[in-house]
Write an enzyme that holds these catalytic residues in place. Structure first.
Site, PDB file in Angstrom:
ATOM      1  N   ARG A  92       0.235   4.646   5.414  1.00 48.71           N
ATOM      2  CA  ARG A  92       0.529   4.470   3.986  1.00 48.71           C
ATOM      3  C   ARG A  92       1.291   3.163   3.758  1.00 48.71           C
ATOM      4  O   ARG A  92       2.385   3.141   3.209  1.00 48.71           O
ATOM      5  CB  ARG A  92       1.335   5.654   3.462  1.00 48.71           C
ATOM      6  CG  ARG A  92       1.149   5.816   1.958  1.00 48.71           C
ATOM      7  CD  ARG A  92       1.653   7.128   1.464  1.00 48.71           C
ATOM      8  NE  ARG A  92       1.306   7.258   0.046  1.00 48.71           N
ATOM      9  CZ  ARG A  92       1.451   8.368  -0.638  1.00 48.71           C
ATOM     10  NH1 ARG A  92       1.925   9.447  -0.069  1.00 48.71           N
ATOM     11  NH2 ARG A  92       1.130   8.425  -1.901  1.00 48.71           N
ATOM     12  N   CYS A  93       0.684   2.080   4.210  1.00 46.55           N
ATOM     13  CA  CYS A  93       1.404   0.822   4.288  1.00 46.55           C
ATOM     14  C   CYS A  93       0.385  -0.295   4.412  1.00 46.55           C
ATOM     15  O   CYS A  93      -0.651  -0.130   5.034  1.00 46.55           O
ATOM     16  CB  CYS A  93       2.303   0.898   5.517  1.00 46.55           C
ATOM     17  SG  CYS A  93       2.742  -0.648   6.283  1.00 46.55           S
ATOM     18  N   GLN A 139     -12.090   6.303   6.089  1.00 44.69           N
ATOM     19  CA  GLN A 139     -11.536   5.570   4.945  1.00 44.69           C
ATOM     20  C   GLN A 139     -12.323   4.305   4.668  1.00 44.69           C
ATOM     21  O   GLN A 139     -12.068   3.634   3.686  1.00 44.69           O
ATOM     22  CB  GLN A 139     -10.069   5.194   5.225  1.00 44.69           C
ATOM     23  CG  GLN A 139      -9.140   6.384   5.342  1.00 44.69           C
ATOM     24  CD  GLN A 139      -7.695   6.007   5.628  1.00 44.69           C
ATOM     25  OE1 GLN A 139      -7.079   6.586   6.501  1.00 44.69           O
ATOM     26  NE2 GLN A 139      -7.133   5.046   4.897  1.00 44.69           N
ATOM     27  N   GLU A 187       1.218   2.806  -1.792  1.00 42.13           N
ATOM     28  CA  GLU A 187       2.116   2.768  -0.645  1.00 42.13           C
ATOM     29  C   GLU A 187       3.529   2.311  -0.981  1.00 42.13           C
ATOM     30  O   GLU A 187       4.405   2.325  -0.113  1.00 42.13           O
ATOM     31  CB  GLU A 187       1.489   1.859   0.415  1.00 42.13           C
ATOM     32  CG  GLU A 187       0.129   2.379   0.814  1.00 42.13           C
ATOM     33  CD  GLU A 187      -0.785   1.379   1.493  1.00 42.13           C
ATOM     34  OE1 GLU A 187      -1.720   1.805   2.149  1.00 42.13           O
ATOM     35  OE2 GLU A 187      -0.564   0.167   1.344  1.00 42.13           O
TER      36      GLU A 187
END
Lengths: 289, 790
Positions: free
Chosen positions: B376-377, B229, B746
């Site tokens: 996802r935060c 990522q 998110e």
């Protein structure tokens, strides 16, 4: 997937399959749907020397009525059972259970016979078969055909009385005149094993009393458990809320669940009680319907 | 001040496809036709395959490792151990939180699944056969499976590799003002308390992690294909860890099948494969199995939280006190900014206005997989949002107020922005009550409350749960935010070709978020070049400008802003060229998306495409040729997306099962670039929030064995159990972002878990239930009902 090395054969005829089983016996696993076997091979929990793929055999995928029985042959898929008009008309417990088997992808390949022969104690079909007094038909090259009552077929978890040389060709349940059945299942998500599963089957005589009863439990004992005491408490009596509650209490007392991530033993035992009552109520409604 | 609007009318035509258009995802053509190129699709000549040998035990001393049988197996090329890596100073590596992590264990193993050795073979089957033949002699040690155990005075020390380490504390950190908070609590009428565990979960991207390392023994060039990522940050980490010259390292992150934070850290497999390729002179591929991904790579959450809210009898919040203990696993490997030790957890004050808060945190080593990635935060915002939203609902119950009304009495008001929070954040913009009102309106809140009263009278259980969350995303301003010293700016390079088509190169990297479409739309908005004429390039460090990568909802706030700014740079140059072509002065030109014309004579105009052609064929004397540029964007502030979610559940008191009847989600992420993609992001997050609240956790037995090592036990919901979602939107632009966008990847994962859990608690609130830890499993509900039976 990266299993250990194995031989793979895919015969065209049942005779060839029986020959291989007779010759290689214990090192052979039969591949029908593969929905339990392949994941176990992938994880190297199972490493058969030879895989005999029976999917090229013809005439082994029927679901039909034969000699007073509803018959499901070895290559009939779960999804065939879900869609079968014969099952819908003949056996409520099976019709009720079929949509609860695994998930749609698994149902498209997995087979009822394979599930029963695998005898995962968390499998749903074995409970339905115990409630409905099914029989397993097996064949071998040297022994011919053998009909095994389901209670004698299921020995212990992942263990059956099937001989290494035998092939399960069908599972069948007796037809009934006036009856109904049901399957209750608690799962965390589609495709999950049951946290608790309860199969129920009731037959009624002309007076409306219970003439035959089947109750079997999934995932709450070392193997699928037929609760004979609860069945006997029902037979000969007129159905009632109190009677069903009593049978449910017996079933809850008979199970022996373990505490795990799916829930505490105490919880599962109570769900057995709740499901047995709900299942018997639904079975009666189906029988009277 | 903020402005609130409900629709952003596009200024471009659908053909141009700028901001506000539902442009079909450009990348989907290759995905839906099977033409994607994922890590495992990469096959190089002479490529070898690597499999890791992992520890079956959670905590054990390694007596010896016997590799001889594996080495003797036909097809095995090499077996790598930590002892061999130590010879290259590679047995340990730094984590993104500045701790160290074993690459291959030398002294002892510290979690089940830890990397112990690597078998490299000519095909992946043989590599697995070889891995089974590596004999490791372990001496088992007592395992620590939760942080409370780890804090006991006589607990075994897990990190005896660290000099003078006498306990299992990984970090301690605090935020806010203890004194002011104590004062607030002293004057409160009531103190409402909640203790809850946000369980360990796993991002579980469908594509597991992997690498193909190709190091040339001749040139020293290392081409490393990697599920990353953050390819640029990883290149620098590789340079620092392996001592390779950075110009000889090229990280290529191909199509990535989901990341969710799991592909931010550097994993031992990447390092071993690269070292093996260097030594063996052949490319080495390593791809995890599902189980390996679940048991060894970056987990998420695992926060034990205690929250206390000081309130007045009238329902005003005076202060918040939070104490949190985190389970870090064996190595402290959170991917997070350097200056904070529990991510951005101190955003825990939420959407509410009160003067005082104090947050204390402590991380503890345990015998579990390392990580603490933000699944996802944005760096632990999920845990924070969950805690405050659970707490305000309980406060409402204790005061006999409706939870919606309690929230409204305490919301930060629109005229308070920029709002300085008691833990030091400066919220950029918000309008919380409007979002909550919209959600209440959509779901029919008053009617549902009336139905609930009737249901309770009939003995039926239904509940209504709200979450009005605020996130902090888009890290971040360089003064405050860095990872291992690398400032968290991001970049964009734009080249407009002579024929008016463009190529946009980004430092961030999509894992499915739709960057190839969204970022093209920003160029379309700014320059009028159709989005479909803009190729977005990312994930290849040799061909993109430096950036910190995609996570923490930061791509739009940072690289999106950079794209906007570089486009505007090119527009300025285009104006000069246009003036030259139109024989006018640049100040006399007017810009209408896609063309300049002379003020007062619209027929005298040139398109951006004509300008682009001129930039290479007829540029003004004295001007540099070409139409290209680069922009590094250092955001002046974080962005603060928010929203209000409302869930209705029906509950089966016999089994404890609960079903979502309705789920309404009103999100405000500022300006929406591609509304369809935003909706998709929200759907995904709402589904993941449902998973965590309903079914999903990684747990361990007393010996530290991981329960949840495959998708039979680690549950990911399918379409079958995922609720139907109803979406609404308000638009409160970010005042400091060039296009007013805030980031949305998110929001729904952050906001929704509390809404689901609040709904279940609400169904049982009348019998006195105030908390059930996630996942809210049927047996936990059943137990709560029994515990509160009269």
């Amino acid at each position: 997937m990266y299993p250990r090395a194995f031989d793979y054969v895919a015969p065209e005829t049942k005779q060839e399959v029986l020959d291989i089983l007779a010759e290689r016996g214990g090192e052979v696993k039969v591949l029908a749907g593969g929905q339990s076997l392949i994941p176990m091979m992938k994880l190297r929990f199972a490493s058969p020397g030879t895989l005999v793929d029976i999917n090229r055999l013809s005439g082994l995928d029927s679901i039909d009525i034969q000699n007073g029985h509803l018959r499901v042959q070895a290559l009939a898929r779960h999804s065939d059972v879900v869609r079968s008009d014969v099952v819908a008309a003949e056996n409520d417990a099976m019709a009720s259970a079929a949509p609860w088997i695994a998930d749609p992808l698994v149902r498209n390949l997995g087979t009822l016979c394979g599930s029963v022969a695998h005898h995962d104690p968390e499998g749903d079909w074995a409970s339905v078969m115990l409630a409905c007094d099914a029989e397993v038909v097996a064949e071998s090259r040297d022994g011919g055909e053998r009909v095994i009552p389901i209670a004698g077929f299921l020995v212990d978890m992942f263990t059956t009385s099937l001989q290494p040389t035998e092939l399960v060709t069908e599972v069948r349940v007796p037809r009934y005149r006036r009856g109904g059945g049901n399957y209750q299942k608690l799962e965390r998500k589609i495709g999950d094993y049951a946290t608790v599963g309860v199969a129920t089957h009731l037959e009624l005589d002309d007076a409306g009393s219970i003439s035959n009863a089947g109750i079997a439990l999934t995932s709450v004992y070392a193997h699928n458990l037929k609760v004979t005491d609860a069945e006997q408490a029902l037979v000969g009596n007129a159905p009632s809320v109190e009677l069903f509650a009593e049978a449910a209490r017996i079933a809850a007392a008979a199970c022996d669940p373990t505490s795990d991530v799916r829930g505490s033993a105490e919880y599962k035992r109570d769900v057995v009680r709740v499901f047995t009552e709900r299942g018997l109520t639904a079975s009666l409604a189906a029988a009277q319907g | 001040m903020t402005t609130t609007q409900h629709h952003h009318a596009p200024i471009t035509t659908p053909e141009v496809g700028g901001i506000g258009h539902n442009v079909r995802r450009i990348e989907d053509d290759r995905f839906i036709q099977g033409a994607g190129n994922y890590l495992d699709d990469i096959v190089l000549p002479r490529m070898l395959h690597m499999v890791l040998v992992r520890s079956p035990l959670a905590h054990a001393t390694i007596n010896s490792i016997d590799t001889s049988a594996a080495e003797a197996l036909d097809g095995v090329v090499a077996v790598v151990t930590g002892e061999m890596l130590a010879g290259y100073n590679l047995a340990w590596m730094p984590t993104l939180s500045g701790d160290t992590q074993a690459v291959l264990a030398t002294d002892k193993v510290r979690f089940q699944g830890q990397e112990v050795a690597a078998v490299i073979a000519t095909d992946p089957y043989v590599a697995r056969d070889g891995a089974e033949l590596v004999m490791v002699d372990y001496e088992p040690l007592d395992a620590i499976v939760n942080p409370m155990q780890g804090l006991e005075p006589d607990a075994p020390i897990i990190r005896d590799d660290l000099e003078d380490k006498a306990d299992n504390v990984a970090y301690e950190w605090e935020a806010g003002d203890a004194g002011a908070t104590a004062e607030a609590f002293a004057t409160a009428d009531r103190v409402v308390t909640i203790e809850t565990h946000y369980p360990r979960s796993h991002p579980s991207p469908l594509e597991t992690c992997g690498v193909v390392a190709d190091v040339s023994p001749v040139t020293g060039q290392a081409t490393i294909y990697m599920t990353s990522q953050a390819p640029h940050a990883h290149r620098t980490v590789f340079a620092l860890v392996a001592g390779l010259p950075e110009h000889n390292i090229r990280i290529i992150s191909p199509d990535v099948g989901g990341g969710f934070g799991n592909k931010v850290p550097v994993y031992p497999g990447y390092v071993v494969a690269t070292a093996a390729s260097l030594v063996l002179g052949a490319p080495v591929k390593w791809v995890e199995t599902r189980t390996e991904n679940l048991i060894s790579t970056g987990f998420a959450r695992d926060y034990y939280m205690k929250g206390e809210l000081a309130v007045t009898a009238e329902g005003k919040i005076l202060g918040l006190r939070v104490d949190m203990v985190s389970d870090q696993g064996a190595f402290y490997a959170d991917a997070q900014p350097t200056k904070t030790r529990a991510g951005l957890f101190h955003i825990v004050t939420g959407s509410y206005d009160y003067p005082a808060a104090h947050v204390t945190t402590k991380g503890v080593y345990t015998n579990k997989a390392p990580g603490g990635v933000a699944y996802r935060c944005s760096f632990r915002v999920t845990e924070a949002s969950f805690l405050i939203e659970r707490l305000v609902q309980n406060a409402a119950y204790e005061l006999g107020m409706d939870p919606a009304e309690f929230r409204k009495r305490n919301f930060i008001q629109p005229d308070q922005f920029p709002y300085h929070s008691p833990t030091g954040f400066v919220y950029d913009s918000g309008d919380y009550e409007t979002a909550l009102d919209m959600a209440m309106d959509m779901i029919g809140y008053e009617k549902l409350r009336a139905e609930q009263a009737r249901a309770r009278a009939e003995g039926r259980l239904m509940g209504i749960g709200i979450a009005s969350f605020t996130e902090v995303v888009g890290a971040g301003p360089s003064g405050e935010y860095d990872i291992l010293g690398l400032k968290m700016f991001d970049s964009a390079e734009l080249r407009v070709h002579p024929t008016g088509k463009a190529i946009l190169k980004l430092g961030v990297k999509t894992q499915g978020q739709g960057h190839e479409t969204t970022f093209a739309q920003i160029v379309a908005e700014e320059l009028g070049i159709p989005a479909t004429d803009v190729k977005v390039v990312h994930g290849d460090t040799d061909n993109t400008p430096y950036g910190l990568g995609t996570y923490a909802s930061r791509s739009t706030p940072t690289a999106g802003a950079a794209t906007s700014m570089v486009s505007r740079k090119l527009r300025s140059k285009a104006r000069e060229i246009a003036a030259h072509l139109l024989e006018a002065s640049p100040e006399d030109l007017e810009w209408e998306v896609g063309a300049f014309h002379v003020r007062g004579s619209p027929e005298s105009s040139v398109t951006i495409q004509e300008v682009a052609f001129a930039a290479y064929t007829n540029h003004p004397p004295g001007m540099e040729a070409g139409l290209e540029g680069v922009h590094y964007y250092d955001p002046p502030n974080m962005t603060y997306p928010f929203g209000s979610y409302i869930v209705v559940v029906d509950l089966d008191s016999g089994t404890g099962e609960w079903k979502v009847r309705r789920m309404v989600a009103v999100d405000d992420c500022g300006v929406r670039i591609n509304p369809m993609i935003v909706d998709g992001q929200i759907h995904g997050g709402l589904a993941e929030g449902f998973a965590m609240s309903n079914m999903q956790w990684i747990t361990f037995d007393e010996a530290g064995n991981c329960i949840g090592s495959n998708f039979m036990d680690y549950l990911v919901p399918t379409a079958w159990e995922t609720p139907r979602f109803e979406l609404g939107e308000t638009v409160t632009p970010s005042p400091h972002h060039p296009i007013g966008a805030k980031g949305v990847g998110e929001s729904a994962t952050v906001g929704s878990p509390a809404a689901y859990v609040n709904a279940v608690i609400d169904a049982l609130a009348h019998i006195g239930v105030r908390n059930i830890d996630m996942p809210v499993l049927p047996d936990r509900v059943w137990q709560a009902i029994r515990d509160h039976a009269e």
